[in-house]
Design a protein around this motif. Sequence first.
Motif, PDB file in Angstrom:
ATOM      1  N   VAL A   5       5.844  -1.176   9.929  1.00 59.68           N
ATOM      2  CA  VAL A   5       5.823  -2.393  10.933  1.00 59.68           C
ATOM      3  C   VAL A   5       6.528  -3.488   9.700  1.00 59.68           C
ATOM      4  N   MET A   6       7.994  -3.844  10.431  1.00 61.54           N
ATOM      5  CA  MET A   6       8.671  -5.361   9.397  1.00 61.54           C
ATOM      6  C   MET A   6       8.344  -6.493  10.226  1.00 61.54           C
ATOM      7  N   ASN A   7       8.532  -7.815  10.020  1.00 62.21           N
ATOM      8  CA  ASN A   7       9.026  -8.451  11.015  1.00 62.21           C
ATOM      9  C   ASN A   7      10.000  -9.614  10.860  1.00 62.21           C
ATOM     10  N   ILE A   8      10.454 -10.219  11.704  1.00 63.18           N
ATOM     11  CA  ILE A   8      12.490 -11.493  11.230  1.00 63.18           C
ATOM     12  C   ILE A   8      10.983 -12.714  11.310  1.00 63.18           C
ATOM     13  N   THR A   9      11.541 -13.195  10.491  1.00 59.46           N
ATOM     14  CA  THR A   9      11.421 -14.394  10.143  1.00 59.46           C
ATOM     15  C   THR A   9      11.896 -15.465  11.005  1.00 59.46           C
ATOM     16  N   CYS A  46       3.374 -13.315   8.776  1.00 61.06           N
ATOM     17  CA  CYS A  46       2.750 -11.587   8.499  1.00 61.06           C
ATOM     18  C   CYS A  46       1.171 -11.221   8.272  1.00 61.06           C
ATOM     19  N   SER A  47       0.253 -11.872   8.345  1.00 62.22           N
ATOM     20  CA  SER A  47      -1.271 -12.126   8.345  1.00 62.22           C
ATOM     21  C   SER A  47      -1.313 -11.183   9.443  1.00 62.22           C
ATOM     22  N   ALA A  48      -0.829 -12.455  10.630  1.00 62.41           N
ATOM     23  CA  ALA A  48      -0.767 -11.759  12.287  1.00 62.41           C
ATOM     24  C   ALA A  48      -0.233 -10.580  12.758  1.00 62.41           C
ATOM     25  N   MET A  49       1.017 -10.670  12.018  1.00 61.06           N
ATOM     26  CA  MET A  49       1.438  -9.328  12.461  1.00 61.06           C
ATOM     27  C   MET A  49       1.085  -8.227  11.907  1.00 61.06           C
ATOM     28  N   ALA A  50       0.624  -7.849  10.964  1.00 60.20           N
ATOM     29  CA  ALA A  50       0.692  -7.044  10.052  1.00 60.20           C
ATOM     30  C   ALA A  50      -0.669  -6.016  10.912  1.00 60.20           C
ATOM     31  N   MET A  51      -2.123  -7.836  10.265  1.00 62.78           N
ATOM     32  CA  MET A  51      -3.386  -6.944  11.172  1.00 62.78           C
ATOM     33  C   MET A  51      -2.825  -6.562  13.024  1.00 62.78           C
ATOM     34  N   LYS A  52      -1.819  -7.167  13.847  1.00 66.05           N
ATOM     35  CA  LYS A  52      -1.964  -7.002  14.982  1.00 66.05           C
ATOM     36  C   LYS A  52      -2.139  -5.130  15.123  1.00 66.05           C
ATOM     37  N   GLN A  54       8.544  -0.506  13.654  1.00 65.62           N
ATOM     38  CA  GLN A  54       8.091  -2.224  14.875  1.00 65.62           C
ATOM     39  C   GLN A  54       8.929  -3.085  13.999  1.00 65.62           C
ATOM     40  N   VAL A  55      10.436  -3.672  15.472  1.00 65.78           N
ATOM     41  CA  VAL A  55      10.503  -4.840  14.392  1.00 65.78           C
ATOM     42  C   VAL A  55      10.166  -5.641  15.380  1.00 65.78           C
ATOM     43  N   VAL A  56       8.973  -6.238  14.396  1.00 60.39           N
ATOM     44  CA  VAL A  56       8.442  -8.195  15.416  1.00 60.39           C
ATOM     45  C   VAL A  56       8.716  -9.427  14.613  1.00 60.39           C
ATOM     46  N   ARG A  57       9.156 -10.328  15.481  1.00 57.75           N
ATOM     47  CA  ARG A  57       9.897 -11.065  15.235  1.00 57.75           C
ATOM     48  C   ARG A  57       8.523 -12.343  15.320  1.00 57.75           C
ATOM     49  N   ALA A  58       8.426 -13.777  14.560  1.00 56.46           N
ATOM     50  CA  ALA A  58       7.537 -14.406  14.988  1.00 56.46           C
ATOM     51  C   ALA A  58       6.755 -14.578  15.963  1.00 56.46           C
ATOM     52  N   THR A  59       8.577 -15.655  16.320  1.00 56.68           N
ATOM     53  CA  THR A  59       8.004 -16.593  17.319  1.00 56.68           C
ATOM     54  C   THR A  59       7.084 -15.956  18.182  1.00 56.68           C
TER      55      THR A  59
END
Length: 466
Positions: free
Chosen positions: A65-69, A210-216, A111-116
């Motif tokens: 999983v990689m986030n987009i800030t 990052c905590s929220a998306m990683a654990m989700k 998975q590429v996921v946006r913070a918003t």
Amino acid sequence: MALRFYNSLSQQLEPFTPQDGKTVRMYTCGPTVYHYAHIGNLRTFTFQDILRRWLRASGFALNNVMNITDVEDKIIRAAMAQGKTLREYTAEYEEAFLEDMATLRLERPEQVVRATEHIDEMVDLIQKLGEKGFTYESDGSTYYRISKFPEYGKLSHNDFGGMIAGARVDVDEYDKDDARDFVLWKQKKEGEPSWDTPIGDGRPGWHIECSAMAMKYLGATLDIHAGGIDLQFPHHENEIAQSEAVTGKQFAKFWLHAEHLIVEGQKMSKSLGNFYTLRDLLKLGYAPETVRFLLESVPYRNKLNFTMDGVKAAATAIERLRNFELRLKTERFGPDSDAASEARTAGAVLRFRETMDDDLNTAGALGVVFEFLRDTNSAMDSGKFLAGNVASAQGLLSLFDSVFDVMRPTTVAGGISDEAVEALIAERVAAKKARDFGRADEVRAELDAQGIVLEDTKDGPRWKRK
Ligand code: AMP
Ligand code: ZN
């Protein structure tokens, strides 16, 4: 020797296997999309790509999983200055980033996921932290009380014994080595984008995303969490504090951090203004795979000193590899198989694997490949490399290229793009005007190397492809 990584948490090399023995659950911190990525950023993402590819070559499946800030102080400032919504502003840079990744042949994480798009998950986590007594409110914002988390500092190996309780920071830009209570949720400021939630009208701090998306997506305990070294503190330290306070479980088994790309002794960064984007380098006529090779050539835990000579050396190295591949494909070797050649190839495969297993020692692995090239070229010259040796030699090249991915030339419809040619010609005209004939000649040579014929006519420069 089995696969092993340097774990920033234990400060030791540790053998690696995913918890379930099969699929690596990995979280990689993604870009803040307020600007084009520079090649320093891309060094970190190239490291993540090598990591992905070597994990796969080691027989594991991946769930990365990689986030987009896409919400953060700098983004908000820039979007407001241009009168744009957050999404309008970030869309362009997010797209540019994904395009740069593709150009550099960096695999897209699963998975590429946006913070918003994960505000609910963040709010939920903050509420859980609140229930456990890890938060406090001040001026309508919610903060994490780090003195409640005795293990704070275990990743960055800082002793925060004398920590100042109650000192707060509510911006996303931090001083290194300065431990303070950090903001989880910021109260809305007039004119700023915000979300109306049970914990107030506001927006999330950077770390909670990052905590929220990683654990989700990956569960309470990740196999690997990776990012650039500048994220180790406070970002990753804060991720640990947030996640472990809620779950009571170890957040990530392995923490991998990539060192910086530097220019003249300084970190390449947007704020210092000493940066090149990938696009800048392509405009100079370099192929994407040349930049990729350069970024790969230094092991990720060493600083990479960026120079134009380094880029040129990368181009030469790729040429050698391709010449060798061509020779394997086209030369007519004698019948049979030579035992010594076969043994050389088998030895090279083994050593290539061992060096990559050793915390992704890419420089060592390249050393193995180039030594193999040199020895095999001379075996070919002296008739000691035979038709029966071709397949295994090609096998080594395929193994190498499954990770380094530089053998295939990028086809921008016949090489360098028209725009890049025009830009170089304009640069040459400007150089001549400034009587910088050295630079003008360099540009001509660069164009020549790209297969462009330049003619100076009375109507100005004219060009065509060879
Ligand atoms: P940002 O877009 O600023 O959030 O950064 C994206 C990634 O690039 C993070 O993992 C940073 O640690 C990394 N990074 C920033 N500057 C450099 C640099 N000069 N060399 C290597 N990585 C960097
Ligand atoms: Zn992160």
